[in-house]
Enzyme design. Structure first.
Site: not given
Length: 212
Positions: A52-53
């Site tokens: 993810g981020c």
């Protein structure tokens, strides 16, 4: 007869040299393309995690004892040295990824994978937290072929334990381009910045590999 022996010997040497050159060429093709500013020294090893981020994933691994360096970037895309804006369009095929350099005498890869799997939802495709898009897909990318079976076993065991398909990629690293400077160590520079990883997981990372 001597002339024939000399010719045969010359041909054999030529074939050996050509074969060596072909083998070296193949090895070069198999190496991943990277512009990472961090390189391995001595006994250190590397592994790449997409979770993810990359702000939160990088901060998470920086807290683990035995991790000696991290760098955020874009991995396994189809464009050379993409920008953040280009990656966000989804057109580059790259995923936000964290390069993790670790000391195998202090922490083993198995524990790093276990920690990674705690920090992601391994069943959601192209989404982690509030972030959606192919750049947020999950994956573990290796540069050492010997790491592949362990990653495969960990993902298989997880799938059996949760009785659900795991969509975490297990692939060799094809390319990695470091992200813009402002992305590096982002949560150190912006403690209140957005993060899809909760503070309780940061505490787990801190305590995961205590000194004996």
């Amino acid at each position: 007869m001597k002339k024939l022996a000399v010719i045969a010997s010359t041909v054999l040497v030529t074939v050996i040299i050509m074969t060596m050159g072909f083998s070296e060429g193949n090895q070069k093709e198999e190496k991943s393309e990277t512009n990472s500013t961090m390189s391995l020294t001595g006994k250190e090893k590397e592994i790449y995690f997409a979770g993810g981020c990359f702000w939160g994933t990088e901060h998470f691994f920086k807290l683990v004892r035995g991790v000696v360096g991290t760098e955020v970037g874009y991995a396994n895309g189809n464009k050379t040295n993409p920008t953040y804006e280009e990656v966000c369009t989804g057109s580059t095929g790259a995923t936000e990824t964290v390069k993790v350099i670790y000391d195998p005498e202090v922490i083993d890869l198995g524990l790093l994978i276990d920690l990674y799997l705690e920090s992601v939802d391994p069943t959601t495709l192209n989404r982690q937290g509030n972030d959606r898009g192919t750049q947020y897909r999950t994956g573990i990318y290796y540069t050492d072929k010997n790491d592949e079976p362990l990653i495969k076993d960990k993902l298989h065991a997880l799938s059996l334990s949760i009785q659900s398909p795991v969509v975490v990629e297990n692939e060799p690293l094809r390319n990695f381009y470091d992200a813009e400077t402002y992305h590096q160590d982002y949560l150190d520079k912006n403690p209140g910045g957005y993060c899809h990883i909760g503070p309780e997981l940061f505490e787990i990372a801190k305590k995961a590999n205590p000194k004996k």
